[in-house]
Design a protein around this motif. Sequence first.
Motif, PDB file in Angstrom:
ATOM      1  N   MET A  42     -22.627  -5.466  -2.592  1.00  0.00           N
ATOM      2  CA  MET A  42     -22.616  -5.277  -4.048  1.00  0.00           C
ATOM      3  C   MET A  42     -23.558  -6.240  -4.780  1.00  0.00           C
ATOM      4  N   ASN A  43     -24.068  -7.267  -4.052  1.00  0.00           N
ATOM      5  CA  ASN A  43     -24.987  -8.204  -4.702  1.00  0.00           C
ATOM      6  C   ASN A  43     -26.451  -7.822  -4.517  1.00  0.00           C
ATOM      7  N   LEU A  44     -26.676  -6.572  -4.173  1.00  0.00           N
ATOM      8  CA  LEU A  44     -28.025  -6.028  -4.143  1.00  0.00           C
ATOM      9  C   LEU A  44     -28.635  -6.253  -5.529  1.00  0.00           C
ATOM     10  N   PRO A  45     -29.853  -6.841  -5.606  1.00  0.00           N
ATOM     11  CA  PRO A  45     -30.426  -7.152  -6.920  1.00  0.00           C
ATOM     12  C   PRO A  45     -30.424  -5.974  -7.897  1.00  0.00           C
ATOM     13  N   HIS A  46     -30.713  -4.767  -7.391  1.00  0.00           N
ATOM     14  CA  HIS A  46     -30.760  -3.660  -8.336  1.00  0.00           C
ATOM     15  C   HIS A  46     -29.383  -3.319  -8.898  1.00  0.00           C
ATOM     16  N   LEU A  47     -28.344  -3.391  -8.064  1.00  0.00           N
ATOM     17  CA  LEU A  47     -27.000  -3.091  -8.581  1.00  0.00           C
ATOM     18  C   LEU A  47     -26.577  -4.133  -9.611  1.00  0.00           C
ATOM     19  N   MET A  48     -26.950  -5.387  -9.368  1.00  0.00           N
ATOM     20  CA  MET A  48     -26.602  -6.451 -10.308  1.00  0.00           C
ATOM     21  C   MET A  48     -27.335  -6.250 -11.631  1.00  0.00           C
ATOM     22  N   SER A  49     -28.603  -5.873 -11.529  1.00  0.00           N
ATOM     23  CA  SER A  49     -29.421  -5.654 -12.717  1.00  0.00           C
ATOM     24  C   SER A  49     -28.882  -4.471 -13.536  1.00  0.00           C
ATOM     25  N   LEU A  50     -28.537  -3.390 -12.845  1.00  0.00           N
ATOM     26  CA  LEU A  50     -28.002  -2.200 -13.522  1.00  0.00           C
ATOM     27  C   LEU A  50     -26.652  -2.504 -14.163  1.00  0.00           C
ATOM     28  N   ALA A  51     -25.779  -3.180 -13.417  1.00  0.00           N
ATOM     29  CA  ALA A  51     -24.449  -3.501 -13.946  1.00  0.00           C
ATOM     30  C   ALA A  51     -24.549  -4.355 -15.203  1.00  0.00           C
ATOM     31  N   SER A  52     -25.435  -5.344 -15.195  1.00  0.00           N
ATOM     32  CA  SER A  52     -25.489  -6.210 -16.387  1.00  0.00           C
ATOM     33  C   SER A  52     -26.143  -5.479 -17.552  1.00  0.00           C
ATOM     34  N   HIS A  53     -27.083  -4.575 -17.275  1.00  0.00           N
ATOM     35  CA  HIS A  53     -27.684  -3.771 -18.352  1.00  0.00           C
ATOM     36  C   HIS A  53     -26.624  -2.888 -19.016  1.00  0.00           C
ATOM     37  N   HIS A 192     -37.915   5.370  -0.864  1.00  0.00           N
ATOM     38  CA  HIS A 192     -36.456   5.430  -0.856  1.00  0.00           C
ATOM     39  C   HIS A 192     -35.846   4.126  -1.389  1.00  0.00           C
ATOM     40  N   SER A 193     -36.495   3.007  -1.115  1.00  0.00           N
ATOM     41  CA  SER A 193     -35.962   1.724  -1.596  1.00  0.00           C
ATOM     42  C   SER A 193     -36.457   1.383  -3.009  1.00  0.00           C
ATOM     43  N   MET A 194     -37.107   2.356  -3.659  1.00  0.00           N
ATOM     44  CA  MET A 194     -37.605   2.216  -5.037  1.00  0.00           C
ATOM     45  C   MET A 194     -38.745   1.218  -5.163  1.00  0.00           C
ATOM     46  N   ALA A 195     -39.482   1.033  -4.057  1.00  0.00           N
ATOM     47  CA  ALA A 195     -40.670   0.190  -4.130  1.00  0.00           C
ATOM     48  C   ALA A 195     -41.842   1.060  -4.580  1.00  0.00           C
ATOM     49  N   SER A 200     -44.021  -4.227 -10.429  1.00  0.00           N
ATOM     50  CA  SER A 200     -43.032  -5.238 -10.047  1.00  0.00           C
ATOM     51  C   SER A 200     -41.660  -4.582  -9.904  1.00  0.00           C
ATOM     52  N   THR A 201     -40.845  -5.187  -9.057  1.00  0.00           N
ATOM     53  CA  THR A 201     -39.487  -4.687  -8.848  1.00  0.00           C
ATOM     54  C   THR A 201     -38.736  -4.599 -10.168  1.00  0.00           C
ATOM     55  N   ASN A 202     -38.847  -5.652 -10.988  1.00  0.00           N
ATOM     56  CA  ASN A 202     -38.118  -5.671 -12.254  1.00  0.00           C
ATOM     57  C   ASN A 202     -38.567  -4.580 -13.205  1.00  0.00           C
ATOM     58  N   ASP A 203     -39.850  -4.252 -13.152  1.00  0.00           N
ATOM     59  CA  ASP A 203     -40.387  -3.192 -13.992  1.00  0.00           C
ATOM     60  C   ASP A 203     -39.766  -1.851 -13.599  1.00  0.00           C
ATOM     61  N   VAL A 204     -39.638  -1.621 -12.292  1.00  0.00           N
ATOM     62  CA  VAL A 204     -39.016  -0.389 -11.803  1.00  0.00           C
ATOM     63  C   VAL A 204     -37.527  -0.380 -12.172  1.00  0.00           C
ATOM     64  N   PHE A 205     -36.841  -1.524 -11.979  1.00  0.00           N
ATOM     65  CA  PHE A 205     -35.422  -1.624 -12.352  1.00  0.00           C
ATOM     66  C   PHE A 205     -35.239  -1.254 -13.823  1.00  0.00           C
ATOM     67  N   LYS A 206     -36.148  -1.789 -14.654  1.00  0.00           N
ATOM     68  CA  LYS A 206     -36.029  -1.567 -16.095  1.00  0.00           C
ATOM     69  C   LYS A 206     -36.093  -0.077 -16.417  1.00  0.00           C
ATOM     70  N   GLU A 207     -37.022   0.634 -15.756  1.00  0.00           N
ATOM     71  CA  GLU A 207     -37.141   2.082 -15.986  1.00  0.00           C
ATOM     72  C   GLU A 207     -35.853   2.803 -15.560  1.00  0.00           C
ATOM     73  N   ILE A 208     -35.346   2.448 -14.394  1.00  0.00           N
ATOM     74  CA  ILE A 208     -34.122   3.088 -13.878  1.00  0.00           C
ATOM     75  C   ILE A 208     -32.936   2.792 -14.799  1.00  0.00           C
ATOM     76  N   ASN A 209     -32.762   1.514 -15.143  1.00  0.00           N
ATOM     77  CA  ASN A 209     -31.628   1.103 -15.977  1.00  0.00           C
ATOM     78  C   ASN A 209     -31.642   1.810 -17.326  1.00  0.00           C
ATOM     79  N   THR A 210     -32.827   1.924 -17.918  1.00  0.00           N
ATOM     80  CA  THR A 210     -32.971   2.571 -19.226  1.00  0.00           C
ATOM     81  C   THR A 210     -32.565   4.034 -19.149  1.00  0.00           C
TER      82      THR A 210
END
Length: 225
Positions: A42-53, A192-195, A200-210
């Motif tokens: 559950m501490n996968l960076p993307h899950l943490m980023s999505l949860a806090s968003h 598949h891993s969203m690379a 940047s990873t955070n840039d991709v996370f931001k798009e997904i989270n939004t």
Amino acid sequence: SLEFQVKLKIPFGNKLLDAVCLVPNKSLTYGIILTHGASGDMNLPHLMSLASHLASHGFFSLRFTCKGLNIVHRIKAYKSVLNYLKTSGEYKLAGVFLGGRSMGSRAAASVMCHTEPDDADDFVRGLICISYPLHHPKQQHKLRDEDLFRIKDPVLFVSGSADEMCEKNLLEKVAQKMQAPNKIHWIEKASHSMAVKGRSTNDVFKEINTQILFWIQEITEMDKK
């Protein structure tokens, strides 16, 4: 930050599942459950980023760890987490969205199509599949689509257009045949891993989270009308 973190141990058979929830400090309405893929926790960076968003926008966000490659085991664990939230006296949620990454989204999809028809309370509101593994790499003839056809509640797919486990035209065909209202958000050139090369990873996370937040808000706003 506007939310506080609570560590939970959720009963699962004679074991306990590790979970963390972010609780917004405003009146609770909706929650989201998130879990990881075949590896990680559950501490996968993307899950943490999505949860806090999501939590920062007022959604109760719970992530949990369930190790192991047995999908039946993962589905049972997911059901335990859902039941825990449904019967929780502490967090009285109006409804939840089930979410997951890769194998975690497969487990969530299976839980979605086995919610009892007499659940007239509509506790489960929708499904979020990040990198849904529609097939094994190079095995496009064997699709894992049967659960998707049995779901009735809204589904959001967030997939990479270069995902080796989810060919773009195949997911689009499945989505057209689904009875559930659904939407696919393609992350251009993502694996598949969203690379994505050059992002940047955070840039991709931001798009997904939004995209995920926007989709959840659309559904929960309709409830208020």
